[in-house]
Design a protein around this motif. Structure first.
Motif, PDB file in Angstrom:
ATOM      1  N   VAL A   1       0.856  -1.191   0.000  1.00 32.75           N
ATOM      2  CA  VAL A   1       0.000   0.000   0.000  1.00 32.75           C
ATOM      3  C   VAL A   1       0.890   1.238   0.000  1.00 32.75           C
ATOM      4  O   VAL A   1       2.030   1.182   0.469  1.00 32.75           O
ATOM      5  CB  VAL A   1      -0.907   0.030   1.261  1.00 32.75           C
ATOM      6  CG1 VAL A   1      -1.960  -1.053   1.164  1.00 32.75           C
ATOM      7  CG2 VAL A   1      -0.093  -0.133   2.546  1.00 32.75           C
ATOM      8  N   ASP A   2       0.379   2.334  -0.552  1.00 29.13           N
ATOM      9  CA  ASP A   2       1.200   3.546  -0.515  1.00 29.13           C
ATOM     10  C   ASP A   2       1.086   4.195   0.863  1.00 29.13           C
ATOM     11  O   ASP A   2       0.232   3.830   1.673  1.00 29.13           O
ATOM     12  CB  ASP A   2       0.829   4.510  -1.646  1.00 29.13           C
ATOM     13  CG  ASP A   2      -0.656   4.825  -1.676  1.00 29.13           C
ATOM     14  OD1 ASP A   2      -1.367   4.456  -0.718  1.00 29.13           O
ATOM     15  OD2 ASP A   2      -1.124   5.434  -2.658  1.00 29.13           O
ATOM     16  N   TYR A   3       1.956   5.130   1.129  1.00 26.67           N
ATOM     17  CA  TYR A   3       1.991   5.754   2.462  1.00 26.67           C
ATOM     18  C   TYR A   3       2.535   7.164   2.346  1.00 26.67           C
ATOM     19  O   TYR A   3       3.093   7.553   1.312  1.00 26.67           O
ATOM     20  CB  TYR A   3       2.856   4.923   3.425  1.00 26.67           C
ATOM     21  CG  TYR A   3       4.214   4.539   2.898  1.00 26.67           C
ATOM     22  CD1 TYR A   3       5.263   5.452   2.876  1.00 26.67           C
ATOM     23  CD2 TYR A   3       4.451   3.248   2.405  1.00 26.67           C
ATOM     24  CE1 TYR A   3       6.513   5.103   2.389  1.00 26.67           C
ATOM     25  CE2 TYR A   3       5.695   2.891   1.917  1.00 26.67           C
ATOM     26  CZ  TYR A   3       6.727   3.813   1.905  1.00 26.67           C
ATOM     27  OH  TYR A   3       7.957   3.465   1.418  1.00 26.67           O
ATOM     28  N   GLY A   4       2.346   7.914   3.432  1.00 28.28           N
ATOM     29  CA  GLY A   4       2.883   9.277   3.488  1.00 28.28           C
ATOM     30  C   GLY A   4       2.323  10.141   2.371  1.00 28.28           C
ATOM     31  O   GLY A   4       1.142  10.060   2.044  1.00 28.28           O
ATOM     32  N   LYS A   5       3.185  10.939   1.754  1.00 26.71           N
ATOM     33  CA  LYS A   5       2.692  11.910   0.774  1.00 26.71           C
ATOM     34  C   LYS A   5       2.094  11.244  -0.461  1.00 26.71           C
ATOM     35  O   LYS A   5       1.178  11.789  -1.078  1.00 26.71           O
ATOM     36  CB  LYS A   5       3.787  12.916   0.401  1.00 26.71           C
ATOM     37  CG  LYS A   5       4.998  12.338  -0.307  1.00 26.71           C
ATOM     38  CD  LYS A   5       5.923  13.497  -0.670  1.00 26.71           C
ATOM     39  CE  LYS A   5       7.236  13.146  -1.299  1.00 26.71           C
ATOM     40  NZ  LYS A   5       7.630  11.804  -1.628  1.00 26.71           N
TER      41      LYS A   5
ATOM     42  N   GLU B   1       0.264   8.572  -0.478  1.00 34.43           N
ATOM     43  CA  GLU B   1      -1.124   8.240  -0.162  1.00 34.43           C
ATOM     44  C   GLU B   1      -1.994   9.497  -0.159  1.00 34.43           C
ATOM     45  O   GLU B   1      -3.105   9.495  -0.701  1.00 34.43           O
ATOM     46  CB  GLU B   1      -1.229   7.540   1.199  1.00 34.43           C
ATOM     47  CG  GLU B   1      -2.664   7.228   1.561  1.00 34.43           C
ATOM     48  CD  GLU B   1      -2.820   6.387   2.820  1.00 34.43           C
ATOM     49  OE1 GLU B   1      -2.423   5.215   2.800  1.00 34.43           O
ATOM     50  OE2 GLU B   1      -3.320   6.918   3.817  1.00 34.43           O
TER      51      GLU B   1
ATOM     52  N   LYS C   1       9.948   8.531   6.964  1.00 35.17           N
ATOM     53  CA  LYS C   1       9.489   8.782   5.598  1.00 35.17           C
ATOM     54  C   LYS C   1       8.298   9.734   5.549  1.00 35.17           C
ATOM     55  O   LYS C   1       7.391   9.571   4.745  1.00 35.17           O
ATOM     56  CB  LYS C   1       9.142   7.455   4.921  1.00 35.17           C
ATOM     57  CG  LYS C   1      10.375   6.578   4.699  1.00 35.17           C
ATOM     58  CD  LYS C   1      10.119   5.462   3.714  1.00 35.17           C
ATOM     59  CE  LYS C   1      11.405   4.685   3.462  1.00 35.17           C
ATOM     60  NZ  LYS C   1      11.278   3.722   2.367  1.00 35.17           N
ATOM     61  N   GLY C   2       8.279  10.675   6.486  1.00 40.62           N
ATOM     62  CA  GLY C   2       7.286  11.741   6.401  1.00 40.62           C
ATOM     63  C   GLY C   2       5.929  11.417   6.984  1.00 40.62           C
ATOM     64  O   GLY C   2       4.978  12.175   6.781  1.00 40.62           O
ATOM     65  N   TYR C   3       5.824  10.312   7.712  1.00 40.03           N
ATOM     66  CA  TYR C   3       4.530  10.002   8.317  1.00 40.03           C
ATOM     67  C   TYR C   3       4.733   9.137   9.552  1.00 40.03           C
ATOM     68  O   TYR C   3       5.820   8.588   9.784  1.00 40.03           O
ATOM     69  CB  TYR C   3       3.598   9.293   7.330  1.00 40.03           C
ATOM     70  CG  TYR C   3       3.995   7.863   7.003  1.00 40.03           C
ATOM     71  CD1 TYR C   3       5.113   7.584   6.235  1.00 40.03           C
ATOM     72  CD2 TYR C   3       3.255   6.786   7.494  1.00 40.03           C
ATOM     73  CE1 TYR C   3       5.486   6.271   5.944  1.00 40.03           C
ATOM     74  CE2 TYR C   3       3.619   5.472   7.202  1.00 40.03           C
ATOM     75  CZ  TYR C   3       4.739   5.228   6.427  1.00 40.03           C
ATOM     76  OH  TYR C   3       5.106   3.941   6.156  1.00 40.03           O
TER      77      TYR C   3
ATOM     78  N   ASP D   1      -2.782   6.504   9.937  1.00 41.39           N
ATOM     79  CA  ASP D   1      -1.581   7.196   9.445  1.00 41.39           C
ATOM     80  C   ASP D   1      -1.809   8.711   9.403  1.00 41.39           C
ATOM     81  O   ASP D   1      -2.909   9.169   9.099  1.00 41.39           O
ATOM     82  CB  ASP D   1      -1.235   6.736   8.020  1.00 41.39           C
ATOM     83  CG  ASP D   1      -0.373   5.487   8.009  1.00 41.39           C
ATOM     84  OD1 ASP D   1      -0.211   4.857   9.078  1.00 41.39           O
ATOM     85  OD2 ASP D   1       0.152   5.136   6.933  1.00 41.39           O
TER      86      ASP D   1
ATOM     87  N   THR E   1       0.544  12.276   8.055  1.00 36.11           N
ATOM     88  CA  THR E   1       1.798  12.807   7.527  1.00 36.11           C
ATOM     89  C   THR E   1       2.329  13.900   8.452  1.00 36.11           C
ATOM     90  O   THR E   1       1.602  14.413   9.304  1.00 36.11           O
ATOM     91  CB  THR E   1       1.610  13.422   6.124  1.00 36.11           C
ATOM     92  OG1 THR E   1       0.722  14.550   6.257  1.00 36.11           O
ATOM     93  CG2 THR E   1       1.028  12.403   5.144  1.00 36.11           C
TER      94      THR E   1
ATOM     95  N   ASP F   1       1.849  -5.833   5.744  1.00 37.80           N
ATOM     96  CA  ASP F   1       2.567  -4.794   5.011  1.00 37.80           C
ATOM     97  C   ASP F   1       3.739  -4.234   5.816  1.00 37.80           C
ATOM     98  O   ASP F   1       4.664  -3.664   5.235  1.00 37.80           O
ATOM     99  CB  ASP F   1       1.606  -3.667   4.616  1.00 37.80           C
ATOM    100  CG  ASP F   1       0.817  -4.051   3.379  1.00 37.80           C
ATOM    101  OD1 ASP F   1       1.451  -4.265   2.336  1.00 37.80           O
ATOM    102  OD2 ASP F   1      -0.416  -4.179   3.476  1.00 37.80           O
ATOM    103  N   TYR F   2       3.688  -4.367   7.134  1.00 35.23           N
ATOM    104  CA  TYR F   2       4.767  -3.825   7.967  1.00 35.23           C
ATOM    105  C   TYR F   2       5.275  -4.781   9.040  1.00 35.23           C
ATOM    106  O   TYR F   2       6.418  -4.658   9.482  1.00 35.23           O
ATOM    107  CB  TYR F   2       4.284  -2.559   8.698  1.00 35.23           C
ATOM    108  CG  TYR F   2       4.048  -1.364   7.816  1.00 35.23           C
ATOM    109  CD1 TYR F   2       5.109  -0.526   7.453  1.00 35.23           C
ATOM    110  CD2 TYR F   2       2.775  -1.056   7.340  1.00 35.23           C
ATOM    111  CE1 TYR F   2       4.897   0.583   6.644  1.00 35.23           C
ATOM    112  CE2 TYR F   2       2.551   0.045   6.531  1.00 35.23           C
ATOM    113  CZ  TYR F   2       3.615   0.861   6.185  1.00 35.23           C
ATOM    114  OH  TYR F   2       3.407   1.963   5.389  1.00 35.23           O
TER     115      TYR F   2
ATOM    116  N   GLN G   1      -8.844  -0.782   3.338  1.00 31.22           N
ATOM    117  CA  GLN G   1      -9.021   0.214   2.266  1.00 31.22           C
ATOM    118  C   GLN G   1     -10.133  -0.189   1.308  1.00 31.22           C
ATOM    119  O   GLN G   1     -10.937   0.635   0.883  1.00 31.22           O
ATOM    120  CB  GLN G   1      -7.693   0.377   1.507  1.00 31.22           C
ATOM    121  CG  GLN G   1      -6.623   1.040   2.365  1.00 31.22           C
ATOM    122  CD  GLN G   1      -5.279   1.156   1.664  1.00 31.22           C
ATOM    123  OE1 GLN G   1      -4.966   0.348   0.775  1.00 31.22           O
ATOM    124  NE2 GLN G   1      -4.483   2.123   2.058  1.00 31.22           N
TER     125      GLN G   1
END
Lengths: 106, 552
Positions: free
Chosen positions: A92-96, A98, B80-82, B350, B352, B419-420, B433
């Motif tokens: 899945v995408d994440y941060g900016k 997403e 990574k920004g989040y 999540d 950012t 995923d993590y 999602q």
């Protein structure tokens, strides 16, 4: 003769950064599974495992272990889903990225 | 908010220096991974699927703007920004480099934060009702007691090597928003007929592999005895909890195997011995701590805001958001607001770095400089004037933070999953999602009404699936992801553990299966106000089973 055994690869995490790495050619550690070295069970794998353990002891990588690989169209792909996700990052995408995707959708 | 005293600050500072030295020694080879691993875990540093992960404690979910800005800074500079807000009101960074973590911990220490006791077999971060100190239905603010428990449990020498981890939750309202009955210890603060403060004490709840609802072993524990009684429970657990099998080591198994009566007797015996000793809570100390949590000085306002009412008439999105994402405050003219971290199709929990910075600004401007993390992985602004809601909504809308879905079917709890997480067997986030997208249309969500979906990617149940009205558990079956569905779970004052409805579903099938269940509910509910949970409790599994699997 039995069918060819599943090829193997050795994976670990970099000690300093934590990133996933694979044992590549000439004892290097590479971040892409495609650049990892395929290993046949037997002396070749045993030798690589010993090397990887020595690299763990030398504080290059953490906790190396062996994974099963399937070669698809000439490209090595980890057999288990967990290792495929580990090799390629979250699915899945994440941060900016997403936020950008969701922004486009709304 | 509670502020560290000089001892807290000095201790955290020392701890950072100590860990900096430990990391340096690990990188230089003086200590091995085996020696280092327990040290890093004691500071919240895990090695996960892709990288290191740092888990940061947010005591009882309370964050100041300063702390939020620091989390944003860390996300930006080192990650990574989040960041990811968790079901234990904590925050996780998924990508920090080991070499940077001492600097990150130093930054955290500068805003009174750390990762201590976010891992390991110790008393973990104490959680509380995310509307604490604000909700109109609250009897007692649980935060002063959560703070007292934090101080008592931090580095408590007797309880740093328990048989297994230990989680405590506190609520002070009849409506339980802290899921106290599925914690190792759950506390429900209340008043007796004389007006004195005390606690109902629940012991032995938990989720994971063996979900269990806690037993109430005291209906009214006097306030002054809180710590002595906690000490006695922990002592009994520490002595008799199993250490031979980690799957049977939680206190819930001890309570189950020995029986609640036997455990209560042992606790009471120990308590009788120590209740008048050093742990008796002095009245003045309770007052001192409580003063940190005083209600902010909210200007008197009319109960209903004309400005808001007018704006709601012309702005249906605002109207829907206010209806769904705000609850009545104890001070007239105010509400507590849920800022949803569940955008349609997004990753639950999540945020950012830009969003964290914005949340800090908005908390400062509109919520008396306070924000909360909820165990449902949202952010709460506890003290917002109704007059300010239109402006706050507009600000949130610009940053994708105005989803009007608190408590609805798309307000999904989800663990990070495969995923993590290196423990996971299946992915959780993509399932969340897809469900979110399937049910994302606002009218459809509102038609369905209150419905909590909770997803875990493995049996450890970080996604609380056992107490989801609809719970989804990811498993691995013959190398494929497979999802088991449970119905009828609930983590409130009427706690229940969900029941498995039948055989599981593949990743392709699972969202359709959820839709089948929801459609069946809409068909069989008696009236629109009958929630999914109420309908399930009235009718049981049968209609849903039949809808999913037919008569066969």
């Amino acid at each position: 003769m039995a069918a060819a055994a599943t090829p193997k690869m050795i994976t670990a995490n970099e000690l300093r950064d934590g990133y996933v790495v694979f044992l590549g050619p000439n004892g290097s550690w590479v971040r892409s599974v495609e650049a990892g070295q395929l290993l046949a069970e037997g002396p070749e794998l045993d030798q690589a495992k010993a090397y990887a353990q020595a690299q763990h002891d030398a504080r290059v990588v953490v906790e190396p272990y062996v994974i099963d690989i399937v070669v698809k169209d000439g490209v090595p792909v980890p057999e288990r889903l967990k290792e495929r996700i580990r090799a390629k990052g979250p699915t899945v995408d994440y941060g900016k990225d997403e936020v950008a995707r969701l922004g486009r959708a709304s | 908010m509670y502020r560290y005293d000089e001892f807290d600050q000095e201790f955290i500072g020392h701890r950072v220096a100590q860990f900096r030295d430990q990391v340096a020694r690990r990188l230089s080879g003086e200590i091995t991974e085996d020696q280092f691993k327990p040290l890093r875990l004691q500071n919240g540093v895990y090695l996960q699927l892709h990288a290191y992960m740092l888990r940061i404690a947010v005591p009882y979910g309370t964050l100041s703007p300063r702390q939020l800005r620091m989390l944003a800074h860390i996300a930006r500079k080192y990650d990574k920004g989040y960041g990811h807000f968790t079901t234990r009101q904590n925050l996780q960074f998924h990508w920090p480099a080991l070499k940077d973590i001492p600097d990150i911990l130093a930054d955290l220490a500068s805003v009174e934060m750390h990762g201590i006791q976010t891992s390991g077999n110790c008393i973990r971060n104490v959680t509380a009702d995310h509307f604490a100190g604000a909700a109109a239905d609250e009897i007692i603010d649980p935060r002063p007691y959560a703070e007292i428990l934090r101080q008592w449990s931090s580095l408590h020498p007797e309880f740093l090597f328990l048989p297994r981890k230990f989680k405590i939750a506190v609520t002070g309202a009849e409506r339980d928003r802290a899921a106290v009955q599925v914690h190792d210890i759950g506390l429900h603060a209340k008043r007796n007929e004389k007006g004195e403060i005390g606690f109902a004490v629940f012991v032995g709840g938990g989720l994971g592999r063996t979900p269990m609802i806690a037993h109430k072993i005291r209906d009214f524990l006097p306030e002054e005895d809180l710590l002595s009684y906690m000490e006695s429970i922990l002592r009994v657990y520490n002595l008799y909890g199993r250490r031979d099998n980690k799957y049977k080591a939680r206190i819930k198994i001890l309570v189950h195997e020995a029986g609640a009566e036997a455990i209560t007797r042992q606790v009471e015996e120990d308590f009788a011995r120590i209740k008048d000793s050093a742990l008796k809570l002095p009245e003045e100390e309770i007052h001192r701590i409580r003063a940190y949590f005083a209600l902010p000085d909210l200007p008197a306002r009319e109960a209903e805001s004309r400005k808001l009412s007018a704006a709601r008439v012309t702005d249906s999105a605002l109207d829907a958001w206010v209806r769904q994402n705000s609850v009545e405050h104890k001070v007239p003219g105010h509400v507590a607001v849920t800022v949803s971290l569940k955008p349609i199709g997004g990753t639950p929990g999540d945020a950012t770095h830009e969003q964290m910075d914005l949340l800090a600004d908005l908390a400062e401007r509109y919520s008396a400089s306070e924000a909360r993390v909820s165990h449902e992985q949202n952010i709460v602004f506890p003290h917002v004037a109704k007059d300010d809601l239109p402006e706050l909504f507009a600000e949130l809308q610009r940053s994708g933070l105005a989803t009007a879905n608190a408590g609805l079917i798309t307000d999904i709890i989800s663990c990070p999953g495969l995923d993590y997480c290196s423990l996971a067997n299946a992915r959780s986030i993509p399932v969340a999602q897809r469900i979110s997208e399937r049910f994302g249309a606002p009218e459809r969500q509102r038609l369905i009404g209150d419905l909590k979906i909770k997803i875990s990617g493995c049996i450890n149940a970080c996604g609380h699936h056992h107490v989801g009205h609809i719970g989804i558990l990811g498993v691995e079956k013959k190398g494929e992801e497979f999802y088991q569905i449970t119905l009828g779970g609930s983590g409130d004052e009427h706690t229940s553990i969900g029941e498995i409805i039948g055989r599981g579903f593949s990743s392709e099938e699972v969202v359709d299966a959820i839709e089948t269940i929801v459609d069946k509910y809409l068909e069989v509910r008696e009236r629109p106000e009958e929630t999914f949970l109420a309908t399930y409790r009235r009718l049981g599994q049968e209609p849903f089973k039949e809808a999913l699997y037919g008569d066969a």
